[in-house]
Design an enzyme around this catalytic site. Structure first.
Site, PDB file in Angstrom:
ATOM      1  N   LYS A  35       0.957  -1.255  -0.011  1.00  0.00           N
ATOM      2  CA  LYS A  35       0.011  -0.035  -0.055  1.00  0.00           C
ATOM      3  C   LYS A  35       0.844   1.204   0.197  1.00  0.00           C
ATOM      4  O   LYS A  35       2.194   1.274   0.274  1.00  0.00           O
ATOM      5  CB  LYS A  35      -0.769  -0.061   1.224  1.00  0.00           C
ATOM      6  CG  LYS A  35      -0.390  -0.039   2.397  1.00  0.00           C
ATOM      7  CD  LYS A  35      -1.073  -0.689   3.773  1.00  0.00           C
ATOM      8  CE  LYS A  35      -0.184  -0.533   4.916  1.00  0.00           C
ATOM      9  NZ  LYS A  35      -0.808  -1.579   5.889  1.00  0.00           N
ATOM     10  N   ARG A 129      -9.877  -0.346  14.911  1.00  0.00           N
ATOM     11  CA  ARG A 129      -9.960   0.246  13.629  1.00  0.00           C
ATOM     12  C   ARG A 129     -10.969  -0.546  12.853  1.00  0.00           C
ATOM     13  O   ARG A 129     -12.147  -0.206  12.890  1.00  0.00           O
ATOM     14  CB  ARG A 129      -8.448   0.161  13.261  1.00  0.00           C
ATOM     15  CG  ARG A 129      -8.128   1.413  11.966  1.00  0.00           C
ATOM     16  CD  ARG A 129      -6.832   1.266  11.604  1.00  0.00           C
ATOM     17  NE  ARG A 129      -6.121  -0.108  11.000  1.00  0.00           N
ATOM     18  CZ  ARG A 129      -4.933  -0.263  10.683  1.00  0.00           C
ATOM     19  NH1 ARG A 129      -4.204   0.779  10.725  1.00  0.00           N
ATOM     20  NH2 ARG A 129      -4.583  -1.477  10.216  1.00  0.00           N
ATOM     21  N   TYR A 254      15.607  29.501   9.864  1.00  0.00           N
ATOM     22  CA  TYR A 254      14.352  30.385  10.223  1.00  0.00           C
ATOM     23  C   TYR A 254      14.221  29.940  11.800  1.00  0.00           C
ATOM     24  O   TYR A 254      14.708  29.273  12.510  1.00  0.00           O
ATOM     25  CB  TYR A 254      13.114  29.544   9.552  1.00  0.00           C
ATOM     26  CG  TYR A 254      13.145  29.855   8.425  1.00  0.00           C
ATOM     27  CD1 TYR A 254      12.513  31.204   7.791  1.00  0.00           C
ATOM     28  CD2 TYR A 254      12.867  28.733   7.356  1.00  0.00           C
ATOM     29  CE1 TYR A 254      12.326  31.368   6.634  1.00  0.00           C
ATOM     30  CE2 TYR A 254      12.692  29.118   5.993  1.00  0.00           C
ATOM     31  CZ  TYR A 254      12.279  30.380   5.346  1.00  0.00           C
ATOM     32  OH  TYR A 254      12.038  30.616   4.419  1.00  0.00           O
ATOM     33  N   MET A 302      11.755  24.248   3.600  1.00  0.00           N
ATOM     34  CA  MET A 302      11.148  23.625   2.299  1.00  0.00           C
ATOM     35  C   MET A 302      12.118  22.833   1.517  1.00  0.00           C
ATOM     36  O   MET A 302      12.059  21.646   1.123  1.00  0.00           O
ATOM     37  CB  MET A 302      10.174  24.526   1.738  1.00  0.00           C
ATOM     38  CG  MET A 302       9.464  23.709   0.815  1.00  0.00           C
ATOM     39  SD  MET A 302       8.268  24.915  -0.109  1.00  0.00           S
ATOM     40  CE  MET A 302       7.174  25.561   1.074  1.00  0.00           C
TER      41      MET A 302
HETATM   42  C1  LIG Z   1      -0.146  -2.522   6.423  1.00  0.00           C
HETATM   43  C2  LIG Z   1      -0.886  -3.564   7.098  1.00  0.00           C
HETATM   44  C3  LIG Z   1       0.090  -4.884   7.418  1.00  0.00           C
HETATM   45  C4  LIG Z   1       1.548  -4.828   7.624  1.00  0.00           C
HETATM   46  O1  LIG Z   1       2.086  -4.047   8.422  1.00  0.00           O
HETATM   47  P1  LIG Z   1       3.560  -3.875   8.805  1.00  0.00           P
HETATM   48  O2  LIG Z   1       3.811  -3.388  10.056  1.00  0.00           O
HETATM   49  O3  LIG Z   1       4.301  -3.203   7.448  1.00  0.00           O
HETATM   50  O4  LIG Z   1       4.060  -5.387   8.648  1.00  0.00           O
HETATM   51  C5  LIG Z   1      -0.820  -5.729   7.953  1.00  0.00           C
HETATM   52  N1  LIG Z   1      -1.790  -5.785   7.993  1.00  0.00           N
HETATM   53  C6  LIG Z   1      -2.850  -4.659   7.653  1.00  0.00           C
HETATM   54  C7  LIG Z   1      -4.359  -5.066   7.675  1.00  0.00           C
HETATM   55  C8  LIG Z   1      -2.244  -3.572   7.293  1.00  0.00           C
HETATM   56  O5  LIG Z   1      -3.054  -2.366   6.835  1.00  0.00           O
END
Ligand SMILES: *Cc1c(COP(=O)(O)O)cnc(C)c1O
Length: 377
Positions: A35, A129, A254, A302
């Site tokens: 992802k 979640r 800054y 930046m």
């Molecule tokens: C991103 C994700 C993972 C992988 O998690 P990592 O900590 O990067 O290994 C596993 N399960 C779900 C549902 C995720 O969203």
């Protein structure tokens, strides 16, 4: 000369880390989480390097579509499932496996007419979640099991909230809830993320879902991927574009937030928060100038950040600066900035080109792999 800021992606590191993940979870099949543009490493090169995985996991239909358009034939699991009933058609065309985490997704499948899809019922065991509540699990599992649009058997998953904390009782509690809820049910099971793979063998089950570990980046508070034999798959680099001296008492950047305690050399590096280098990284965040470890000075701008050149005698304009991935762990920079490495790698902006290590690299990252493997990528 074009801007020297870029992220080198090392396919050999990805392959090494995949092998390590398999070693750590020997009985399980492996879903590689791609992802967010493969945690910022670039979908195409990561999918290619990790073609030895059993499946890929993505968050959204668009990410799955991008993977299929690259010719990826592996199973692809949609971790958030469908967002609306209309997504079902696309999911079928793309041959996706669906996570079902909510009643509306069960209803969408029931109302649908089409070829059965492989699904993963996601149970909320305490993360709060995504996932169906324990009280709804039996009913929704039953409905999925009877649904003609769902392949038999229904597979089962949950997500761990605290797996990187080896003393936290939460993981065991989540496992117990999961086992209690799913006792006697058919289907494959999946609980573990990277931290589960590393620390909780009982969570490995049929499938592990691995992201960070494959990129060589962990979310632990003390250790980094290197402590587990993982290699960083990304090296973020730039160069010095100015080298100057400060008089004692002069300030940098800054807010004039950092003051020189003595007369000293410093440099300006062509990278800033506009590239995804974290503005929260305070003075003292480690960087490597031409292989020598030093620190940032003052606020990140930046497009630029100042670095201390006291340890880097002879540093000059054009010298290579590594922000993370070689000599400096991404996790360490993240700790200084109050975040985790995943946010850093996935937060690089489109201004930073991703370059496969060895392709057009002025200097290959030497410390992390056999140089020969870099040339052949
Ligand atoms: C991103 C994700 C993972 C992988 O998690 P990592 O900590 O990067 O290994 C596993 N399960 C779900 C549902 C995720 O969203």
């Amino acid at each position: 000369m074009s801007r020297p800021t870029r992220a080198l992606i090392n396919p050999q590191a990805l392959k090494n880390n995949l092998a390590k993940a398999r070693e750590a979870a020997p009985g399980a099949r492996l879903m590689a989480a791609l992802k967010a543009n493969a945690y910022g490493h670039g979908l195409r090169r990561v999918a290619r390097a990790l073609d030895g995985t059993d499946a890929f996991a993505v968050a959204t239909v668009d990410e799955a579509k991008a993977l299929r358009s690259l010719g990826v034939g592996h199973p692809i699991v949609l971790l958030e499932g469908i967002y609306s009933p209309r997504d079902l058609q696309l999911a079928r065309e793309l041959d996706l496996e669906l996570v079902v985490h909510h009643r509306f997704q069960v209803e969408a499948l029931e109302a649908d007419r089409g070829r059965p899809l492989r699904v993963w019922l996601k149970l909320d065991t305490g993360m709060n979640r995504l996932g169906v509540a324990p009280d709804d699990a039996i009913e929704l599992h039953q409905r999925l099991a009877e649904c003609r649009q769902v392949q038999d058997p229904v597979n089962l998953m949950s997500h761990l909230a605290c797996a990187e904390e080896t003393n936290n009782p939460m993981t065991r509690l989540q496992m117990e809830r999961f086992d209690e809820l799913t006792r006697g049910w058919e289907g494959e099971r999946s609980l573990a993320n990277s931290a589960g793979v590393l620390h909780w063998p009982d969570t490995h089950r049929d499938w592990v879902r691995v992201g960070g570990m494959l990129y060589g980046v962990l979310t632990e508070s003390e250790r980094t991927g290197a402590d587990y034999g993982l290699q960083p798959a990304m090296v973020l680099e730039s160069r010095l574009i100015a080298v100057k001296r400060l008089a004692k008492g002069e300030t940098v950047g800054y807010g004039a937030s950092w003051r020189a305690p003595e007369a000293m050399p410093f440099g300006i590096v062509a990278i800033g928060y506009g590239d995804g280098y974290p503005r929260h990284a305070p003075t003292g965040t480690p960087v490597a100038v031409d292989g020598t470890l030093t620190q940032t000075l003052g606020r990140v701008s930046m497009d630029m950040v100042a670095v201390d050149l006291r340890p880097c005698a002879g540093a000059g304009i054009g010298d290579r600066v590594v922000l993370w991935g070689e000599n400096v762990a991404c996790e360490t920079v993240a700790r200084h900035a109050g975040t985790i490495g995943y946010e850093l790698t996935s937060g690089l902006t489109s201004r930073v080109p991703l370059v496969t290590a060895g392709e057009g690299a002025a200097r290959a990252p030497a410390s992390q792999t056999d140089p020969r493997s870099l040339e052949s990528s």
